[in-house]
Structures are given as structure tokens and as C-alpha cells.
Design a protein around this motif. Structure first.
Motif, mmCIF file in Angstrom:
data_model
loop_
_atom_site.group_PDB
_atom_site.id
_atom_site.type_symbol
_atom_site.label_atom_id
_atom_site.label_comp_id
_atom_site.label_asym_id
_atom_site.label_seq_id
_atom_site.Cartn_x
_atom_site.Cartn_y
_atom_site.Cartn_z
ATOM 1 N N THR A 125 0.985 -1.003 0.285
ATOM 2 C CA THR A 125 0.006 0.031 0.016
ATOM 3 C C THR A 125 0.987 1.312 -0.011
ATOM 4 N N PRO A 126 0.685 2.124 -0.822
ATOM 5 C CA PRO A 126 1.350 3.444 -1.080
ATOM 6 C C PRO A 126 1.167 4.283 0.286
ATOM 7 N N GLU A 127 2.358 4.895 0.748
ATOM 8 C CA GLU A 127 2.252 5.657 1.817
ATOM 9 C C GLU A 127 2.421 7.315 1.354
ATOM 10 N N THR A 128 1.689 8.011 1.725
ATOM 11 C CA THR A 128 1.647 9.593 0.954
ATOM 12 C C THR A 128 2.006 10.316 2.082
ATOM 13 N N LYS A 129 2.861 11.348 1.870
ATOM 14 C CA LYS A 129 3.391 12.423 2.684
ATOM 15 C C LYS A 129 3.366 13.722 1.948
ATOM 16 N N VAL A 130 2.807 14.792 2.549
ATOM 17 C CA VAL A 130 2.747 15.858 1.947
ATOM 18 C C VAL A 130 3.722 16.828 2.224
ATOM 19 N N LEU A 131 4.739 17.181 1.343
ATOM 20 C CA LEU A 131 5.700 18.031 1.754
ATOM 21 C C LEU A 131 5.503 19.706 1.592
ATOM 22 N N VAL A 132 4.510 19.814 0.561
ATOM 23 C CA VAL A 132 3.857 21.131 0.533
ATOM 24 C C VAL A 132 2.593 21.193 0.343
ATOM 25 N N GLY A 133 1.742 21.426 1.306
ATOM 26 C CA GLY A 133 0.180 21.723 1.077
ATOM 27 C C GLY A 133 -0.326 22.794 0.863
ATOM 28 N N GLU A 134 -1.836 22.981 1.242
ATOM 29 C CA GLU A 134 -2.545 24.187 0.999
ATOM 30 C C GLU A 134 -1.647 25.493 1.991
ATOM 31 N N GLY A 135 -1.484 26.710 1.447
ATOM 32 C CA GLY A 135 -0.931 27.829 2.121
ATOM 33 C C GLY A 135 0.639 27.558 2.066
ATOM 34 N N GLY A 136 1.350 26.627 1.418
ATOM 35 C CA GLY A 136 2.556 26.492 1.366
ATOM 36 C C GLY A 136 3.072 26.539 0.150
ATOM 37 N N THR A 137 4.563 26.945 0.017
ATOM 38 C CA THR A 137 5.406 26.958 -1.073
ATOM 39 C C THR A 137 6.685 26.266 -1.069
ATOM 40 N N LEU A 138 7.111 25.880 -2.163
ATOM 41 C CA LEU A 138 8.590 25.154 -2.061
ATOM 42 C C LEU A 138 9.527 26.057 -3.384
ATOM 43 N N GLU A 139 10.562 26.571 -2.947
ATOM 44 C CA GLU A 139 11.277 27.295 -3.857
ATOM 45 C C GLU A 139 12.814 26.569 -3.760
ATOM 46 N N PHE A 140 13.230 26.326 -5.193
ATOM 47 C CA PHE A 140 14.656 25.697 -5.256
ATOM 48 C C PHE A 140 15.442 27.065 -5.421
ATOM 49 N N LYS A 141 16.221 27.020 -4.306
ATOM 50 C CA LYS A 141 17.249 28.235 -4.612
ATOM 51 C C LYS A 141 18.692 27.898 -4.960
ATOM 52 N N SER A 142 19.464 29.033 -5.240
ATOM 53 C CA SER A 142 20.825 28.775 -5.988
ATOM 54 C C SER A 142 21.820 28.268 -4.945
ATOM 55 N N ASP A 143 21.578 28.361 -3.485
ATOM 56 C CA ASP A 143 22.409 27.731 -2.740
ATOM 57 C C ASP A 143 22.221 26.234 -2.488
ATOM 58 N N ASN A 144 21.466 25.691 -3.517
ATOM 59 C CA ASN A 144 21.294 24.076 -3.673
ATOM 60 C C ASN A 144 20.479 23.470 -2.540
ATOM 61 N N PHE A 145 19.629 24.396 -1.958
ATOM 62 C CA PHE A 145 18.376 23.875 -1.191
ATOM 63 C C PHE A 145 17.024 24.242 -1.440
ATOM 64 N N ALA A 146 16.075 23.208 -1.369
ATOM 65 C CA ALA A 146 14.643 23.783 -1.413
ATOM 66 C C ALA A 146 13.955 23.798 -0.335
ATOM 67 N N TYR A 147 13.506 25.319 -0.242
ATOM 68 C CA TYR A 147 12.885 25.792 0.980
ATOM 69 C C TYR A 147 11.317 25.473 0.856
ATOM 70 N N VAL A 148 10.817 25.004 1.966
ATOM 71 C CA VAL A 148 9.373 25.069 2.056
ATOM 72 C C VAL A 148 8.926 25.976 3.097
ATOM 73 N N PHE A 149 8.019 26.904 2.793
ATOM 74 C CA PHE A 149 7.635 28.008 3.585
ATOM 75 C C PHE A 149 6.127 27.677 3.748
ATOM 76 N N THR A 150 5.787 27.505 5.233
ATOM 77 C CA THR A 150 4.487 27.186 5.463
ATOM 78 C C THR A 150 4.219 28.089 6.612
ATOM 79 N N GLY A 151 3.266 29.018 6.689
ATOM 80 C CA GLY A 151 2.751 29.826 7.798
ATOM 81 C C GLY A 151 3.920 30.226 8.764
ATOM 82 N N GLY A 152 4.977 30.660 8.499
ATOM 83 C CA GLY A 152 5.928 31.030 9.450
ATOM 84 C C GLY A 152 7.161 30.046 9.565
ATOM 85 N N GLU A 153 6.856 28.970 9.207
ATOM 86 C CA GLU A 153 7.793 27.796 9.274
ATOM 87 C C GLU A 153 8.651 27.577 8.107
#
Length: 140
Positions: free
Chosen positions: A60-88
Motif C-alpha cells: 500500500t502506498p504511503e503518502t506524505k505532503v511536503l507542501v500543502g495548502e498555503g505553502g510553497t517550495l522554492e529551489f534556491k541557488s544555494d542548492n537547498f529547496a525551501y518549504v515555506f508554510t505559515g511562518g515555518e
């Protein structure tokens, strides 16, 4: 006649120099151009929906939401992908090795789409020891 012979000689010399220049471009250089273009595309905008699915040997597949409602992910040039969600903020290290292979959070994934042609969806798939991990990034 002598002028024509000199012109032909110079044309041959210029053609040889041009050919040498073209031949000196390695396959690695061409691959890096595609990688750099793909990198610019994934860094260009924010990703809004990011879902990770893990399946163990047909289970059975297990699903994990890395970015959900109200969040965004940005791939930055420092080779980190940042997930921004409600101040976190959470970050994941990434490296785009080629335009068809990415290391994301320590795992090597194969890119399913042509990043250069598709800018609204990015699908990464990793198959190791009977475990399939898929991460789907989407833009709106």
C-alpha cells in the motif's frame, strides 16, 4: 590566379579553425547547457503542491505532503529547496546532476519529464531495493 589560390587557402584555414572549435565542445558541455537551462526553469517560480509517495514491493502506498495548502517550495541557488508554510521553514538539499537526474534530500531520483518542455510539473522517481519513492512537484 594567385589571388584566388590565396583566398582558397585562407578559406580552408578558417574552415579548419571553425571545425576544430566545434569539435572541441565535449558532450559534457552540451549536457551542462541542458542542465543549466533545466536548473533555471525549476528555480524560476514557486511550487505549490508537493506530494511524496513511497511504495514497498507492491504494498500500500504511503503518502506524505511536503507542501500543502498555503505553502510553497522554492529551489534556491544555494542548492537547498525551501518549504515555506505559515511562518515555518523547512529545507531539503538538492543537486540537479543532469536534466534527467536529481539528488533530493540525499536520494538520487530520475526526472520523468523533460524539464525544458514542461514547467508546470516535475516528477522524480527513485527505485531502490524494492522501495519506490515518487515526488511530484506542481505549479499552479
Amino acid at each position: 590566379m594567385k589571388v584566388i589560390a590565396i583566398q582558397r587557402t585562407w578559406m580552408l584555414v578558417l574552415a579548419a579553425i571553425f571545425s576544430l572549435g566545434v569539435l572541441s565542445c565535449s558532450e559534457d558541455t552540451v549536457d551542462n547547457i541542458g542542465r543549466d537551462t533545466a536548473l533555471n526553469i525549476i528555480r524560476a517560480n514557486k511550487w505549490f503542491d508537493v506530494i511524496q509517495t513511497t511504495t514497498i514491493s507492491g504494498g500500500t502506498p504511503e503518502t506524505k505532503v511536503l507542501v500543502g495548502e498555503g505553502g510553497t517550495l522554492e529551489f534556491k541557488s544555494d542548492n537547498f529547496a525551501y518549504v515555506f508554510t505559515g511562518g515555518e521553514t523547512v529545507s531539503y538539499p538538492y543537486t540537479l546532476e543532469t536534466n534527467k537526474r536529481m539528488v533530493f534530500d540525499g536520494k538520487t531520483y530520475e526526472v520523468q519529464e523533460s524539464i525544458i518542455q514542461t514547467v508546470t510539473r516535475l516528477t522524480l522517481v527513485n527505485n531502490e531495493a524494492g522501495v519506490t519513492t515518487t515526488i511530484v512537484f506542481r505549479r499552479r
